[in-house]
Structures are given as C-alpha cells and as structure tokens.
Enzyme design. Sequence first.
Site, PDB file in Angstrom:
ATOM      1  N   SER A 236       0.940  -1.148   0.125  1.00 40.27           N
ATOM      2  CA  SER A 236       0.107   0.123   0.088  1.00 40.27           C
ATOM      3  C   SER A 236       0.780   1.240   0.081  1.00 40.27           C
ATOM      4  O   SER A 236       1.416   1.742  -0.898  1.00 40.27           O
ATOM      5  CB  SER A 236      -1.024  -0.046   1.090  1.00 40.27           C
ATOM      6  OG  SER A 236      -1.902   0.933   1.095  1.00 40.27           O
TER       7      SER A 236
ATOM      8  N   ASP B  81      10.117   5.748 -10.230  1.00 37.72           N
ATOM      9  CA  ASP B  81       9.643   6.304 -11.573  1.00 37.72           C
ATOM     10  C   ASP B  81      10.428   7.726 -11.745  1.00 37.72           C
ATOM     11  O   ASP B  81      10.781   8.157 -12.923  1.00 37.72           O
ATOM     12  CB  ASP B  81       8.266   6.747 -11.379  1.00 37.72           C
ATOM     13  CG  ASP B  81       7.343   5.465 -11.923  1.00 37.72           C
ATOM     14  OD1 ASP B  81       7.926   4.221 -11.706  1.00 37.72           O
ATOM     15  OD2 ASP B  81       6.193   5.328 -11.905  1.00 37.72           O
TER      16      ASP B  81
ATOM     17  N   LYS C  66      -0.905  -4.455  -2.950  1.00 41.86           N
ATOM     18  CA  LYS C  66      -2.077  -3.889  -2.486  1.00 41.86           C
ATOM     19  C   LYS C  66      -2.182  -2.311  -3.128  1.00 41.86           C
ATOM     20  O   LYS C  66      -1.679  -1.423  -2.405  1.00 41.86           O
ATOM     21  CB  LYS C  66      -2.024  -3.858  -0.874  1.00 41.86           C
ATOM     22  CG  LYS C  66      -3.314  -3.782  -0.400  1.00 41.86           C
ATOM     23  CD  LYS C  66      -3.915  -2.359  -0.172  1.00 41.86           C
ATOM     24  CE  LYS C  66      -5.164  -2.089   0.344  1.00 41.86           C
ATOM     25  NZ  LYS C  66      -5.789  -0.841   0.549  1.00 41.86           N
TER      26      LYS C  66
END
Length: 475
Positions: free
Chosen positions: A318, A329, A343
């Site tokens: 999460s 990224d 998740k």
Amino acid sequence: MSNTIKKSGLILIGVIAGVMLSLNFSAIANKENIEAIHPLPIEELRTFAQVFGRIKSDYVESVEDKKLITEAINGMLVGLDPHSAYLDKDEYKELQIGTQGEFGGLGIQVTMEDGVVKVISPIEDTPAFRAGIQTGDLIVKLDDTVVKGMTLNDAIKLMRGKPKTSIKITIVREGETEPLVFNLVRDIIKIQSVKSKMLEPGYAYIRITQFQEQTGENLAQAIRTLFGENKGEMKGLILDLRNDPGGLLNGAVAVSAAFLPENALVVYTEGRSPDAKMKLHANPEFYLRGPDKDYLRGLPSEVKTVPMITLVNGGSASASEIVAGALQDHKRSVVMGSQTFGKGSVQTILPLGNNTAIKLTTARYYTPNGQSIQAQGITPDILDEADNGDDQRLRESDLNRHLSNGKKTEKKATSETKKTESKPAGNKKDKKNKDTKDNAPIEFGSEEDQLLKQAMNHFKGITSPSPKKNDESEI
C-alpha cells in the site's frame, strides 16, 4: 403462513427499493455527471425478501431484524474484495485509534481467506513479530475457539484484549507438518513509525514501519538529526520499507515529498466517481492536514540529491509501495529487494451517521509513470541476492476475490530470484509450541541484515560474484 411471508417480502422489497432510490437521487443531487440509474433488480430483491421471510418464520431460533440486515450488509461488502468491510461502532473506533499509532493487541495485520484468518504482515516490535509469526500463516484457532466460520471482525475482537493478558494462537504454516501453537501476551501496541541511525560516517539509515498521522513530521526530524550528526559529505541514504504494511495516504505523500522536487507527481488514482480520480503531488496541500505548519520546509537541501536506495520486500504494501514507486519512477532512488505485496487499491471510509461506517474500495493507485500497483506490486531495480524465500510470500494476487490489476490480462507478479525453501524459525524438534526466546526474526538494520549489507556494497561500488539485476520486468 405463506401469505404472511409474501406480505412481509413485499414490504421489505418496498423498503429496500425506497432506500436504493433515495440513495441514488441523493447521489445525483450531490454529484455532477453521475452515471444513469440502473433499473432495480426486482427478481433478486424478491429472492432476498423471500430468504429474509423464511429466516424470520422458520429458523430454529428467533433472530432480530437488526442482526439479519447487518449480516446482509456484511455479506455485500465481504463479497466484493478482501479490503471492503462494514465497520460497527467498535470497529470504526478501533480504526481511528489505529492510525494514531497506539492500540491494544498482538501486532499483526490480517485478512480472511477460505474461512480462516491469514496473516498479511506482523508489525515490527510487537508480540506477534517477536514470537515469529510470519506472512502467510493461517490462524485456525484462538485459545480453544475454532476460527472457521467466524467473521474477520469477530476474530480480531478475540485477538484484542487487555494488556498483559495471554492468548494461545494455533497456526498452520506451509512447510510444517503439524500446527504451530504460539502463546502470546497482549500488549499496548505503540508503533514507532520512523527509526533512524548513522550506519557509518556519510551513510544514513531510515526505517519506516508504518504510515501514521505523525510519520511525515517524524521523518523530517530524523532527517534533520542525521544530517546534523554527520560530519562531512552525506554519501548515501537508505530508506527501509520492508514489512511496512502501509497506512495513511498523506503520510506516503509526505515521505515522497521529502526526497522529490516540489510539484513532482507522487501517485494518482482512477475510479468510477469523480471523487475517486486524484493526482497527488509533492506539495504541502497534499500531505498536511489543515493549516498546519509545513514540517518539510527547511530540510537540508542535500536530502533531494543524496544517492539513495529504497529497500522493499513482499511485506511492503500500500503506502510503502506508493513511496517506492514514486522514487523509482522519478529515478530518485534505486529500489532493492523483492517484489512487493501489490496492494494498490484505495479504501474510502464512508461514515453512515450512526457511529458506523463502511470501508469501500473506490479506486486503484498508479505510479507516476502509469503502472498499476494493484495485484502486481513494485518490481525492484536490483533483486535481493539472499532471497530467503521471500518470493514465496503471500501477496495481494493470492487473496480470494482480489481486485484485478485493471488491465485486460493480469499476470501474477513473479520474481526472477531463485526460490529457496524457507527455514522455519525455532527448534525443529518442538514444532507444536513456540515462544519468543529463540524464534525472533532478524532485526532490520542490524549487523545480520544481509540486504542492508548489499545496499552498502552497492553504494561503495563493491560487486558481488553474481549480482542479480532485474532488467526485464515479467508481470
């Protein structure tokens, strides 16, 4: 008798239809561009009413209408995915307490799987963690009570209790021929969200165990302390998110914002309703609650540029996956470890006005480059050489009714690391009873932490005999 059932069924259909219509019209009144109302499923409502009537008239014992309706609500939500749920007054209160970093219990995050409780992750520095409870363990008995047939909420209530009281937990673990019995003592779970230290001059270590209300502030203080203690140039910073089960979204944005340039996209969400579509950037408005002072302002400028490694594993879920994905990224940090939990869905807490609420999955998380985290996770840039069987962990994609990745075809996330048979902790001669003495896991950040050593070697340019880099992600 049949006429009575028919009448009560018709009345119930009318009540349900009225409620559904009122909810739909209320939604239309408050939201623009809402999709058209679907016709009410009259046949299914009639069946529901018939079942309700039969229970009222024929069940072996009298059942209150309130209980039947509450269980129907539970069934609707539990049948959607592993994370949607109905929260009664006590559960709603416990949820609010849990995000503040202190509550009573054993220290494990769990879900329901095939009628038994399955461990998602033990929480660091808690009775369950110290005893050696592991991700993927199946809890089949609590004291002398069999878990099969319980709701998840009922099982959680049994596990929680007054501090210093004991509970016996029977667990089935893959690779063990007999059930394991753990005798645990409940405690007040005070979670230290952020831990930090200098590994050696020039190299800092920060561990986040869970994302809570104070995580951003605690991280800012840790950064100031570490950079203040270090004499000379800071050569590397390790952010450890292993076994971090997640927590509050604004905490994840705050942690990301500490290391990313202002306005950098941290995460975005996609869902059906306009409210479920968000873009969260590394700006104070996305991590501060109200008009609070920006605790990230004035951090050492080097924190935005110091070489960085983020450690993850199958217990990273999460919010920790959001942070790892954002840093990866934006090429701000090398991500090292094993495939994360996956998740990547948003649960919105919707109060119902009577001190109860529903926890409803409303959207999916996406990393800045558009990768869906759900049922996939974050693939490290460098895979854990030690592995220790982490690719055999339970992950989101292993859960029944898990939400799909959102793509037309979903492939289960896999790791290219060699699968090794995980060694059960403790004494093999005594499989039935476990205590906390010889069963404690390796402490993250300690001298025995092999992945931490691997990260330090990476900083210093020390190559191992056969580094396993994940150049091609297979999803």
